[in-house]
Design a protein around this motif. Structure first.
Motif, PDB file in Angstrom:
ATOM      1  N   CYS A  71       0.825  -1.203   0.000  1.00  0.00           N
ATOM      2  CA  CYS A  71       0.000   0.000   0.000  1.00  0.00           C
ATOM      3  C   CYS A  71       0.863   1.258   0.000  1.00  0.00           C
ATOM      4  O   CYS A  71       0.386   2.354   0.314  1.00  0.00           O
ATOM      5  N   HIS A 117      -7.751  10.113  -0.413  1.00  0.00           N
ATOM      6  CA  HIS A 117      -8.117   8.736  -0.089  1.00  0.00           C
ATOM      7  C   HIS A 117      -8.314   7.930  -1.367  1.00  0.00           C
ATOM      8  O   HIS A 117      -7.913   6.752  -1.433  1.00  0.00           O
ATOM      9  N   ALA A 118      -8.899   8.551  -2.382  1.00  0.00           N
ATOM     10  CA  ALA A 118      -9.132   7.849  -3.649  1.00  0.00           C
ATOM     11  C   ALA A 118      -7.814   7.452  -4.312  1.00  0.00           C
ATOM     12  O   ALA A 118      -7.700   6.362  -4.883  1.00  0.00           O
ATOM     13  N   GLN A 120      -4.945   6.889  -2.732  1.00  0.00           N
ATOM     14  CA  GLN A 120      -4.394   5.796  -1.934  1.00  0.00           C
ATOM     15  C   GLN A 120      -5.132   4.495  -2.230  1.00  0.00           C
ATOM     16  O   GLN A 120      -4.515   3.418  -2.306  1.00  0.00           O
ATOM     17  N   ALA A 121      -6.445   4.578  -2.398  1.00  0.00           N
ATOM     18  CA  ALA A 121      -7.241   3.392  -2.703  1.00  0.00           C
ATOM     19  C   ALA A 121      -6.837   2.796  -4.048  1.00  0.00           C
ATOM     20  O   ALA A 121      -6.806   1.568  -4.217  1.00  0.00           O
ATOM     21  N   ALA A 124      -3.742   0.710  -3.506  1.00  0.00           N
ATOM     22  CA  ALA A 124      -4.067  -0.567  -2.871  1.00  0.00           C
ATOM     23  C   ALA A 124      -4.770  -1.504  -3.851  1.00  0.00           C
ATOM     24  O   ALA A 124      -4.483  -2.710  -3.895  1.00  0.00           O
ATOM     25  N   TRP A 125      -5.677  -0.960  -4.645  1.00  0.00           N
ATOM     26  CA  TRP A 125      -6.413  -1.787  -5.607  1.00  0.00           C
ATOM     27  C   TRP A 125      -5.488  -2.364  -6.676  1.00  0.00           C
ATOM     28  O   TRP A 125      -5.636  -3.518  -7.087  1.00  0.00           O
ATOM     29  N   PHE A 152      -7.476   0.892   4.725  1.00  0.00           N
ATOM     30  CA  PHE A 152      -8.179  -0.107   3.911  1.00  0.00           C
ATOM     31  C   PHE A 152      -8.410  -1.422   4.645  1.00  0.00           C
ATOM     32  O   PHE A 152      -8.898  -2.380   4.057  1.00  0.00           O
ATOM     33  N   PHE A 157     -13.746  -2.624   2.082  1.00  0.00           N
ATOM     34  CA  PHE A 157     -12.647  -2.776   1.134  1.00  0.00           C
ATOM     35  C   PHE A 157     -12.302  -4.244   0.925  1.00  0.00           C
ATOM     36  O   PHE A 157     -12.159  -4.703  -0.216  1.00  0.00           O
TER      37      PHE A 157
END
Length: 273
Positions: A71, A117-118, A120-121, A124-125, A152, A157
């Protein structure tokens, strides 16, 4: 005990904690590779084998070897973790491992200042997609184990990842999730209930708080541990998870010695379910 197993850092206590207790599964993690890996011992006793990444200590990977950058904002660090995971997946395929456990989602090791946050997401995705690709390529499922503070490490998530990538499941670690629930303010048992259909394995050890973890590491489950004293109610957790997952592996992830300063003796140790 058809789904009960024990976690081994090495093969020197394999007979004592797995075979002699009638367990049917073994989980292996980082070793020097001097003993040839877990496959010979597992096959000799007809055990199901799983692997906690990394299996063999890789010279180019930072210490501790279970550190994960999946992440992380730093792309080079993420690629380092992904390379380590793929090396482990190659070994898992060769060994015929039942699944591989990978620390994810995890806490970023570099600052995220300025990232939404988007954004960072999305990082992670992207890592989740890589994990799914490795799983499919090497034909070995991956069980994600959340570790450390992470935005997450949430039901939404994790469930979204597992539903999008069926080759991925969640490894519910009782000790780390208890510490996370205290840190992040969620209900441990409700978290388990909502995640239960997507849980593939459970790592079992106990702790009252982060101080216990720093002092004793993974404390074995023990009859003296009472929920009213701050310990995880292990029986309750398993009653929540196992009925939803008849094939779920229950792995005792601790040493086979109980800290005497916590009030127990080795004669009281319980390895059976």
């Amino acid at each position: 005990m058809s789904h009960l197993g024990f976690h081994c850092h090495a093969l020197d206590h394999f007979e004592d904690v797995i075979v002699s207790n009638g367990c049917s599964a073994a989980s292996s993690t980082t070793s020097s590779g001097e003993h040839g890996g877990p496959d010979a011992a597992d096959r000799a006793h007809s055990l199901a084998a799983s692997i906690h990444a990394p299996l063999v200590r890789i010279p180019w990977y930072p210490s501790p070897p279970t550190l994960s950058f999946l992440c992380d904002v730093d792309e080079q660090k993420r690629h380092l973790s992904l390379a380590m995971v793929e090396e482990t997946m190659k070994a898992a395929e060769a060994f015929g491992a039942e699944y591989v456990v990978v620390h994810f989602p995890v806490s970023p090791t570099t600052g995220v200042n300025g990232l939404s946050h988007a954004q960072q997401a999305a990082i992670a995705w992207d890592s989740a997609q890589h994990l799914a690709d490795y799983s499919q390529r090497h034909r070995v499922p991956i069980h994600m184990e959340g570790f450390g503070p992470s935005p997450f490490l949430t039901v939404d998530f994790v469930n979204q990842v597992v539903r999008s990538f069926p080759c991925l499941r969640y490894c519910f670690d009782t000790g780390h999730m208890h510490i996370a629930s205290q840190r992040d303010g969620f209900d441990l048992y409700e978290f388990a209930r909502q995640l239960a259909p997507n849980i593939g394995s459970v790592h079992v050890w106990n702790s009252r708080n982060i101080q216990d973890y720093f002092s004793f590491g993974h404390i074995p489950v023990h009859p003296v541990q009472k929920p009213e004293d701050g310990w995880v109610d292990i029986s309750r957790i398993l009653r929540i998870i196992v009925p939803n997952n008849p094939g779920c592996r229950i792995i005792l992830e601790s040493g086979n010695r109980y800290p005497q300063s916590l009030g127990g003796t080795i004669s009281e140790m319980v390895f059976s379910g």
